[in-house]
Design a protein around this motif. Structure first.
Motif, mmCIF file in Angstrom:
data_model
loop_
_atom_site.group_PDB
_atom_site.id
_atom_site.type_symbol
_atom_site.label_atom_id
_atom_site.label_comp_id
_atom_site.label_asym_id
_atom_site.label_seq_id
_atom_site.Cartn_x
_atom_site.Cartn_y
_atom_site.Cartn_z
ATOM 1 N N UNK A 195 0.824 -1.204 0.000
ATOM 2 C CA UNK A 195 0.000 0.000 0.000
ATOM 3 C C UNK A 195 0.863 1.260 0.000
ATOM 4 N N UNK A 196 1.874 1.286 0.844
ATOM 5 C CA UNK A 196 2.756 2.454 0.917
ATOM 6 C C UNK A 196 3.511 2.640 -0.395
ATOM 7 N N UNK A 197 3.960 1.524 -0.996
ATOM 8 C CA UNK A 197 4.675 1.598 -2.266
ATOM 9 C C UNK A 197 3.845 2.244 -3.347
ATOM 10 N N UNK A 198 2.570 1.841 -3.447
ATOM 11 C CA UNK A 198 1.689 2.435 -4.457
ATOM 12 C C UNK A 198 1.458 3.919 -4.189
ATOM 13 N N UNK A 199 1.323 4.284 -2.913
ATOM 14 C CA UNK A 199 1.111 5.689 -2.566
ATOM 15 C C UNK A 199 2.332 6.546 -2.906
ATOM 16 N N UNK A 200 3.525 5.990 -2.757
ATOM 17 C CA UNK A 200 4.746 6.740 -3.030
ATOM 18 C C UNK A 200 5.022 6.881 -4.518
ATOM 19 N N UNK A 201 4.622 5.882 -5.291
ATOM 20 C CA UNK A 201 4.997 5.863 -6.705
ATOM 21 C C UNK A 201 4.343 6.990 -7.501
ATOM 22 N N UNK A 202 3.086 7.328 -7.166
ATOM 23 C CA UNK A 202 2.389 8.366 -7.931
ATOM 24 C C UNK A 202 3.058 9.737 -7.813
ATOM 25 N N UNK A 203 3.290 10.268 -6.601
ATOM 26 C CA UNK A 203 3.964 11.576 -6.541
ATOM 27 C C UNK A 203 5.391 11.543 -7.075
ATOM 28 N N UNK A 229 14.865 8.097 -10.419
ATOM 29 C CA UNK A 229 14.929 6.749 -11.000
ATOM 30 C C UNK A 229 15.380 5.736 -9.953
ATOM 31 N N UNK A 230 16.368 6.111 -9.141
ATOM 32 C CA UNK A 230 16.876 5.203 -8.118
ATOM 33 C C UNK A 230 15.796 4.894 -7.081
ATOM 34 N N UNK A 231 15.072 5.926 -6.657
ATOM 35 C CA UNK A 231 14.013 5.712 -5.670
ATOM 36 C C UNK A 231 12.856 4.914 -6.260
ATOM 37 N N UNK A 232 12.526 5.173 -7.525
ATOM 38 C CA UNK A 232 11.457 4.426 -8.178
ATOM 39 C C UNK A 232 11.832 2.947 -8.295
#
Length: 236
Positions: A15-23, A58-61
């Motif tokens: 859940x957290x991963x999906x929330x972070x990916x959009x912004x 890119x690294x964080x993604x």
């Protein structure tokens, strides 16, 4: 059904991963617009800063995507869509994906897979396996070196070798490379990219195909990752 603490942890990571990916994708998108000078010319220092934003995004993604893959695999949500797949053509795709990397590093990615080599597998997920292994090989192979994709045909299956001329690994490192969230594993997947899960994810996907992923290495001479796949679809 009551979830275990481990199941809850996997769920929250997803859940957290999906929330972070959009912004993060939005940040990366605006950085790319700045880099293309859509909003006006950049001075040299601004261009350096913009490139750094894009690189770190890119690294964080990559880290987020690895965590999402870990969550899916850990919760048994790795569904395979098997289809006859030409490994030679996939090798060409991988070469194209790493074309800029080859130019930047001076490392050659060689596709020695024979034309017409077909195996029943999930092409999208198996492509991720090759990308993870090849990407890691680039990090350890110095300029002028090479990474070679080749096939060994066995009676009951095939072996796909990814061999590099990089720095190689010690026996201790070799014993940790496929472990999730292992400190030594993260050191093998170096340069701060990802969560140290790339090789664990690759191994999990190969095993879901009924295959095996192994590695051999000699310090100072390079490493070889070998993917064994059975030939018949009904063995997968």
């Amino acid at each position: 059904m009551h979830k275990s603490k481990a199941d809850e942890w996997v769920y929250y990571v997803a859940e957290i991963g999906h929330e972070l990916r959009t912004p993060l994708n939005i940040i990366k998108g605006f950085a790319e617009l700045l880099d293309r000078e859509v909003a006006g010319d950049l001075n040299p220092k601004q261009r350096i800063y913009t490139k750094k934003i894009m690189r770190e995004s890119d690294a964080l993604l990559e880290t987020i995507n690895q965590l999402l893959d870990w969550a899916r695999i850990s919760s048994d949500q790795l569904d395979l869509a098997l289809a006859p797949t030409d490994l030679y053509l996939m090798g060409l795709e991988i070469q194209g994906q790493f074309e800029l990397r080859m130019q930047d590093t001076g490392v050659q990615l060689v596709n020695d897979i024979p034309k017409g080599t077909q195996v029943d597998l999930d092409p999208n997920k198996f492509r991720q396996v090759l990308v993870n292994i090849v990407d890691n090989a680039f990090k350890f192979t110095p300029p002028g070196g090479s990474i070679t994709l080749s096939i060994r045909d066995l009676a009951e299956g095939i072996c796909l070798d990814i061999q590099d001329t990089g720095s190689g690994m010690t026996p201790d490192q070799l014993g940790h490379i496929f472990k999730a969230f292992d400190t030594a594993s993260k050191n093998v997947e170096k340069e701060g990219h990802g969560a140290g899960l790339g090789l664990w994810i690759a191994k999990s996907i190969v095993e879901a195909h009924g295959g095996q992923l192994t590695a051999t290495s000699t310090l100072g001479e390079g490493s070889t990752f070998t993917i064994y796949l059975p030939k018949e679809a009904d063995e997968l």
